[in-house]
Design an enzyme around this catalytic site. Structure first.
Site, PDB file in Angstrom:
ATOM      1  N   HIS A 121      -2.457   0.233  -6.155  1.00 33.11           N
ATOM      2  CA  HIS A 121      -3.340  -0.932  -6.090  1.00 33.11           C
ATOM      3  C   HIS A 121      -4.010  -1.167  -7.428  1.00 33.11           C
ATOM      4  O   HIS A 121      -5.016  -1.859  -7.520  1.00 33.11           O
ATOM      5  CB  HIS A 121      -4.406  -0.750  -5.019  1.00 33.11           C
ATOM      6  N   HIS A 176       3.261  -4.425  -1.431  1.00 41.18           N
ATOM      7  CA  HIS A 176       4.094  -3.303  -1.871  1.00 41.18           C
ATOM      8  C   HIS A 176       5.551  -3.494  -1.440  1.00 41.18           C
ATOM      9  O   HIS A 176       6.329  -2.537  -1.414  1.00 41.18           O
ATOM     10  CB  HIS A 176       3.572  -1.988  -1.287  1.00 41.18           C
TER      11      HIS A 176
END
Lengths: 335, 335
Positions: free
Chosen positions: A221, A59
């Site tokens: 995700h 991320h």
């Protein structure tokens, strides 16, 4: 066939990347390798509340990119899309304890919440006062793959900046936790994906979208969102994200907001600014004042193409703390 | 089938994105629409050399993201991967002329060079002194699609920052042009691509790479580079970029460099930092001192996955100007 990425070995991606991060930003951070965490070069700062965040890698710049003056004291990277274990969280917590206690900022995913709790218990046993704030700003779905309740997504960046500024000005642990909770309570986000991404050690996309199909309400995700629809014009896509946000936390005319258009990693900036234009138009129609804004790739899902919108309803103190100096690899102003 | 991007209409991408950019950064810039250019909000700055850059869109944050204090006075975006016409370049040149002359920073592509020259001639006829610096830092190929001589790539970002700081401190047009030339002369870059990108109005990739194939020496518009090879580990890829750079401009032990690892748009940061690690290792082995660094997506090719390495051989003045305050949408420190 090896996965098509700039890596040496899928198992060494996080370690080697963290090592590079430490070399590139040696003026800001130290990178510890066993167990792995990224910590402010000058930690612990005596008398200051320490702030630790972390979570699965993939991320970036979240979270290591936000370690530095005015934001995080440490970031704990797990494997890609995998929660870090309690060990490195505990080590990071100890490393940043300057005697005023430590705040954990945790995105609401079951593994993260559990592992941060365990680490907090162990730190408490060592005499460190720990409080935790769990972010859950994603309005797309209630309960999801990996999560009970709402997911913590882009609002986390805003929590980290504002809580970090509060800690830097000398607020107590309770005060820093309070403002972090307040930011989370006033932040709402929703995202969409045009393409999936490939986790290095998995080697193939975690989901599949048809050539003309997108996922509305995507998780960071790649977790399923609300629905899959055919591609639509950008303005309509922005409406599909902003309407549920404004339904969930209504604004009155004259309310001030921070408008955050975040890229999922593989989206060109030209598209993010194009989306910003429509979001600003919608807010103006409703009389909402965009007092601050942020546009770019700040919480990503590797090379996923897509974006999220976040609105944070601002009060005077949040604006002051947002504007306060920050010096990290990914967010910097005022010094 | 429409191209899978967050856009409304391929023909309106640049206009709508520029409009969003102007809304998001109204504290820094003004966006003019007819003809289109992005200009510092406080332009013209009386007595300061004005700096204008520009080129095809699709490389964001280059160039509009660098308009602001300490860097560019204006940026002129063409259509995606297409040179802007002389008209907006002339308008931008007039808008930033504060009486001390205007420097054009032009990436070496035939169309850009011609159109900036025409605009400079027209501006001169209007009594504005214009000088131009053409960047050509790409060591991959000599002559290319769209270019006679070497292409101008990531080194351009460094030229803009350092020349911008020189203009901000009050240097004359000749002095600003001299330091811009000096930075270009000391910068060397080379890139690679793992994937192509899709120009919105074209609707399909400009080239095709097999699943296991990459292009070494790629241009920022997807122009062919030196060779196509099978994917290799990251460390070997870094070596393939840095060796030609160091051959082209050799370093002696103790020389200082700025190491710039640039993403092509779709490459996760985790991969860029992993590449940084190897590049730093190679430089250390040779006794080169990495005095400054930059890692991220600063000159992109839409959603292309890939990266470029740039080394800038630094002298004391360049370091001082690099460190000087800058306040733009994409690069900011010191204020």
């Amino acid at each position: 066939m090896p996965v098509k990425k700039i890596i040496n070995d899928p198992k060494r991606v996080v370690d080697e990347s963290a090592a590079g991060f430490g070399l590139a930003h040696a003026d800001l951070v130290r990178v510890e390798m066993d167990p792995i965490y990224v910590v402010r070069a000058d930690a612990p700062v005596a008398g200051k509340v320490g702030i630790v965040s972390g979570g699965g890698s993939g991320h970036e710049p979240l979270h290591a990119g936000y370690v530095g003056f005015g934001m995080l004291d440490a970031a704990v990277p797990g494997a890609v899309f995998t929660s870090p274990t309690p060990d490195p969280i505990l080590a990071a917590t100890k490393a940043v304890d300057g005697g005023a206690g430590v705040l954990h900022i945790v995105k609401n995913y079951t593994g993260d919440v559990l592992n941060f709790e365990t680490a907090a218990d162990l730190a408490s046993a060592d005499g460190i006062t720990v409080r935790a704030v769990v972010t859950n700003d994603d309005v797309a779905v209630k309960d999801s793959l990996y999560t009970a309740g709402r997911r913590g997504v882009a609002g986390t960046v805003l929590v980290e900046k504002i809580a970090g500024a509060a800690a830097e000005r000398g607020d107590s642990l309770d005060e820093v936790a309070e403002i972090a909770e307040r930011v989370n309570a006033n932040a709402r986000s929703m995202g969409l994906a045009l393409t999936p991404c490939i986790v290095p050690h998995a080697g193939e996309p975690s989901f599949v979208l048809a050539e003309d199909e997108i996922e509305i309400g995507i998780g960071i995700h790649g977790e399923p969102g609300r629905e899959r629809i055919k591609l639509e014009p950008a303005d309509r896509l922005v409406d599909r994200l902003i309407e549920p946000i404004l339904e969930d936390l209504p604004y009155s005319e004259g309310d001030r907001t921070l408008l955050f258009v975040n890229g999922m990693g593989g989206t060109p900036l030209v598209e993010l600014y194009l989306a910003y234009r429509r979001a600003a138009e919608v807010l103006e129609e409703r009389g909402v004042v965009i007092a601050r804004s942020l546009v770019g790739n700040y919480i990503t899902s590797l090379e996923m193409q897509g974006m999220s919108l976040t609105l944070l309803k601002l009060d005077e103190e949040m604006i002051e703390l947002w504007d306060a100096p920050v010096h990290t690899a990914a967010l910097r102003w005022g010094r």
